[in-house]
Motif scaffolding. Sequence first.
Motif: not given
Lengths: 418, 252
Positions: B127-129, B131, B141, B158-159, B161-166
Motif C-alpha cells: 500500500x505504501x508503494x 497508492x 489528492x 506513514x502518509x 508524515x510524508x505528505x504533511x503539507x498537502x
Amino acid sequence: MFGFDEKLRILADAAKYDVSCSSSGGKRKNNGGVGDASASGICHTYTEDGRCVSLLKILMTNYCIYDCSFCVSRRSNDVQRAAFSVKEVVDLTMNFYRRNYIEGLFLSSGIFKSADYTMERLMLVVKKLRTEERFNGYIHLKAIPGASESLLKEAGLYVDRMSVNLEIPTEEGLKLVAPEKDHKSVREPLAIVQNEILNVQQHKKIVKKAPLFVPAGQSTQMVIGATPETDLQIMQTANEFYKDYQLKRVYYSGYIPINATDSSLPQIGTTPPLIRENRLYQTDWLLRFYGFSLNEILNNKHQQLELDIDPKLAWALRNPQFFPIDINSADYSWIIRIPGIGRQSANKIVQARKYGKLKEFQLRKLGIAFNRAKYFMICQDSIVSTGFHYPEQIKKSILEYNPRPKLINSQTQLTLFS
Amino acid sequence: MNYIFDGSYCGYLSCVFEAFERKEFDVIPTTQQLMVANIFSEKREIPSCSMKALRIATGMEKIIGRHNAKLFYHNFLADNSLEWTNGFRLIVELFKSQHLDMQNYGRPDLLRLHQSIKKISRERHRMKAFIRFVKSYNNLYTAIVEPDFNVIPLVIDFFKNRFADQQWLIYDIRRNYGFYYNGRTVQEVSHIHGQDIQDPYCIEVDLDPKEKEFQHLWKTYFKSTTIESRKNLKLHLRHVPKRYWKYLVEKI
C-alpha cells in the motif's frame, strides 16, 4: 507539452543502464515540508524486465564529451540528444513525489563542457529541491569524476547517496573500451566523500546536531561481460572497494550490447549474461551477510562461478567435510551456511529450538528450501546417514528435483586480453 | 459456538472477555457477513464494549509485552475468520496459562500466526508503494485502493508524515471507509455522500489542469525506463500482481 514528453523519453532511456534504484538508508525526517524517508526503501512499481522503480532516474543531459564504447551516450553514437533545465527536473520530481509515484530522484548526467560545470548543474538541482521546495525525499546523485572537492562536499550536504561508477572491473579492461578514463578518477571522488563522511561522524560525537552528509553512503557499478574479466577478478575488485571506501553497495550490470562498431564488445543481439549477474549478486551477499570470505567461494583454482547452481551450494559440494550440520546444536553462523537456509529461517530455527528439539516436519513448514537443505543437515528425527553421499550425486538429484528453466544462454567467456 | 461481533478489534477482544465470562472456549469469532450458515451451529451476538476490550488489551500487554500484543492486532487485520480463530485460541491460552512463548516457531499455530502477520505486513508495504494520488482542482489528492487485508490503518501515519503539507484522502473501496487528512489532522470517513465513490481515473471534470499531463509523463517514464532485452514478464507479474493494476497509473 509534446517536446517535454520526448525529452523525458530520451533522458530516462539513457539513464536506465544505471541499475541502482535503492532508496534505503535515508534518515531525513519531514520538518514542515514534504517527504519523509523510509529506512527500508520502497519500490513503487516494477518495469516489465522486473527491475524495481523507486526513484525517478534521469540524466540531466545525454550530451557527452567522452567516447566510452560501452556507453549509449558516447559522443560518436548517433542518438537524439536532449537536456533538462534545473527547473524542469525540480518540477517533475515534486509532482511525481506528491502523487506517490516515486521515493525521490536519481540524477546523473553526461559530461558537457567540463566536470565542474556538469557537477555544478547537478548541485543546483539538489540544492533547490532541499532549500526551496523543502523536499525531504531520497536523492541519489552521481558524483562526476574530476569535479572539485568543494563542489562534491557541498552536494554531499543535500543528497542521501552518492555514487561513481567503476564501469569496467579492471584497469586493463577499461583501457580497451574507454582509453580516456582510468580507475584513479573514480577513486578520487569516492575518497573525498568517504573522508568527509568520517569527519562528520567524528563531529557527531561532539555536537549532536551535526548536519547530515551522504547519510545513505556511497555505491558503485561494474559492467559485466563487456570485457573478459573472470568472476574472481570482478569480486576481488568489489571486495577491495567495499573495504577501501566502505561502500554500501556494488552493483553488477550485465552488459547489454549497444555498439555495432566496436568489434571487441559483444555484438548487438547477444543476450545479456543475466544468470552470471545473478550469481555475482549471490556471491556479494554471501560475503557481506553470510560470513564467507572471498577465498572460500572463488580462488585461483576456481575462478568462475557455476551457472547451474548457486555459489553457496557449490561451496557446500566442494566441502562435504563440514556436513551434515545438526540444526539443533550448531551455531547460527553455521546454520546460515546450509544451502537452502537463509538468514531469516536460520533466525527462526535458533529461536524455536529453545523450546524443544526441532523435527523434520517442523523444518518443512518453516519456509526453508527443504529439498536442497536436507542433504546438508540433521534434525532430531533424521534417519542416521545411509552412507556417504557423493557431491556429484547430490547435485544431480537437486537439479533433477528442481530443473532450471532452460538456462539462459549466457555468452561464452571471452579470452583474456588477446 | 459462533461469536458474532461487529468486525472491529474492540469487538474481537470483547469476544475474548465473553468467552471467559461464560467459560465457552470452543469459539469461532466471526461477523454477520462472514459467517457460514449452518443450522447446527449455535451463535451468540457479542456487543462491542470498550471497557471489556481495554481490560483484555492491558492484560495481554502485561503478560507478553506491548510488542507481542500488537502482533495479535496485526493478525486481526487479516479479515478472515480462520486467522481470527487461530489468534483467539492463542489469546485464550495466554490468559489461562499466564504465559506464551511467542517465538516458538516449532508450534504450528504460532507459526501460522507469524505467517499471517507476514502476509499482512507485505500488503501494508504494498500500500505504501502502490497508492497513487490524483490531484483535483481544489488541491485534494485522492487515492482509491482495494487491499486484500484491512491494512489502511497501518499506513496512515506513514502518509501523514510524508505528505504533511498537502490534503489527501485514501479510500478503501472494498471495506467502504477511508481516511482524510486536512493538513493538520486525520479523520476516518465512510460512505461518502451515502453513495459509491468514483474511480478517480474516470473523473474528467474537477481535475487539476496539470493532472492528466503528469499521468501521461509518468507513463512515458515507465515505458522508457524498461530495458527491452531483459524483459521478464513473469518476474514483473510477481512484483506487481494484476489485481493492483486497476489503480496504478502506469498499468491502466
